[in-house]
Design an enzyme around this catalytic site. Structure first.
Site, short mmCIF file in Angstrom:
data_model
loop_
_atom_site.label_atom_id
_atom_site.label_comp_id
_atom_site.label_asym_id
_atom_site.label_seq_id
_atom_site.Cartn_x
_atom_site.Cartn_y
_atom_site.Cartn_z
N SER A 110 1.58 -8.07 -0.71
CA SER A 110 1.46 -7.67 -1.58
C SER A 110 0.21 -6.99 -1.75
O SER A 110 -0.63 -7.83 -2.58
CB SER A 110 1.96 -8.11 -2.58
OG SER A 110 3.62 -8.94 -2.71
N LYS B 152 7.16 -2.42 -4.87
CA LYS B 152 6.30 -4.19 -5.16
C LYS B 152 6.24 -4.10 -6.48
O LYS B 152 6.59 -5.06 -7.23
CB LYS B 152 5.83 -4.96 -4.12
CG LYS B 152 5.58 -6.24 -4.43
CD LYS B 152 6.74 -6.92 -4.47
CE LYS B 152 5.71 -8.38 -4.64
NZ LYS B 152 5.83 -9.21 -3.12
N LYS C 169 -2.50 -11.52 -10.11
CA LYS C 169 -3.09 -10.06 -9.34
C LYS C 169 -2.21 -8.82 -9.07
O LYS C 169 -2.60 -7.56 -9.62
CB LYS C 169 -3.45 -10.62 -7.79
CG LYS C 169 -3.69 -9.89 -6.48
CD LYS C 169 -2.85 -9.15 -5.83
CE LYS C 169 -1.47 -10.39 -5.57
NZ LYS C 169 -0.42 -9.59 -4.17
#
Length: 294
Positions: free
Chosen positions: A96, A171, A239
């Site tokens: 990701s 995502k 993140k």
């Protein structure tokens, strides 16, 4: 069956690589910590001592590492995938990362005669172990078709969402929704406990109504048992919230609730909770409420 180099054998990558090996693929795994290759070897795969060794005979290269710089290092560094993969090799990035980085990497892959798709996953460690991941794929039609038999081994819901970068964009949206759901679940748990409600009973009835969700099904039990062993770490979700807030800013999209949850995720990290499962957001709500451990 394909020869697959699998780079990154962590919480998610290891079970995914093992599924591919058990399905009959020839899987060669590489991880910076060599001990992480043991499960793959037990499942019938082999361990490589370098990226070069892993990819030199591979038809497919799978990557599952934490962040954009990690993917760039694996693919672009001297001795990396792009230096050693044969022309025509399909590179499946399960990581990701930032959508713009994926687009740049796909362009560089094309320049070198390689094919790259972004295929980030959702479902956490449970989904990886059960081969029930949701996979959102950014790719050309032909590359998606080539990757689909491999994706079918590790995932359950596999959707081609557009060209390169689209998978990472979807995502980012997924992580926005999941973070908000976990935070609200944590707030509800602290609220219910403050009133002395039977939490097991409350979770059962909430799960049967409109408040029911995959987050409630998977994370309420962890909050009830205070088991924050990571299926997906807070530091990684932090993140991801940086990715979605940055991408939203670039698109002139306002995400006020997402921005707040991003700050709460950052607070959890600052308070030493980064290695915990993201259900550990419960601890932040408890700190703010002055209530401590339940």
């Amino acid at each position: 069956m394909s020869t697959i180099a699998f780079i990154g054998l962590g919480i998610m990558g290891s079970p995914m690589a093992c599924h591919l090996a058990r399905a009959g693929h020839d899987v060669i795994g590489y991880n910076r910590s060599p001990a992480r290759t043991a499960a793959l070897v037990e499942a019938g795969g082999t361990a490589a001592e370098s990226i070069e060794e892993a990819v030199k005979d591979a038809e497919v290269v799978a990557v599952m590492v934490p962040d954009s710089p990690d993917v760039q290092d694996v693919l672009l560094s001297e001795g990396g995938v792009f230096d050693h993969a044969h022309p025509g090799t399909l590179v499946i990035d399960f990581s990701s990362i930032r959508p713009d980085v994926t687009v740049q990497l796909a362009r560089e892959a094309t320049r070198r005669g390689l094919r790259l798709i972004d295929a980030p996953v959702s479902g956490g460690e449970v989904g990886a172990k059960n081969a029930s991941l949701s996979i959102m794929v950014g790719a050309t039609d032909d590359d998606f078709a080539s990757a689909k038999p491999i994706l079918d081994v590790v995932g359950k819901t596999i959707v081609h969402v557009g060209p390169n970068g689209s998978g990472q964009t979807v995502k980012a949206a997924n992580q926005l929704i999941v973070a908000g759901n976990i935070e609200l679940l944590a707030e509800a748990m602290v609220f219910l406990r403050a009133y002395g409600v039977d939490l097991d009973a409350a979770v059962k009835v909430l799960g049967g109504g409109l408040a029911g969700s995959a987050v409630l099904d998977q994370k309420a039990a962890k909050m009830l048992s205070r088991d924050f062993e990571p299926g997906f770490r807070i530091e990684l979700h932090h993140k991801d919230m940086g990715i979605v807030t940055g991408a939203a800013r670039e698109a002139d999209v306002v995400i006020p609730l997402g921005a707040l949850v991003a700050q709460l995720m950052a607070a959890a990290l600052a308070n030493g909770d980064g290695a915990l499962d993201h259900s550990g957001l419960l601890l932040g709500v408890e700190r703010l409420s002055g209530r401590g451990e339940g």
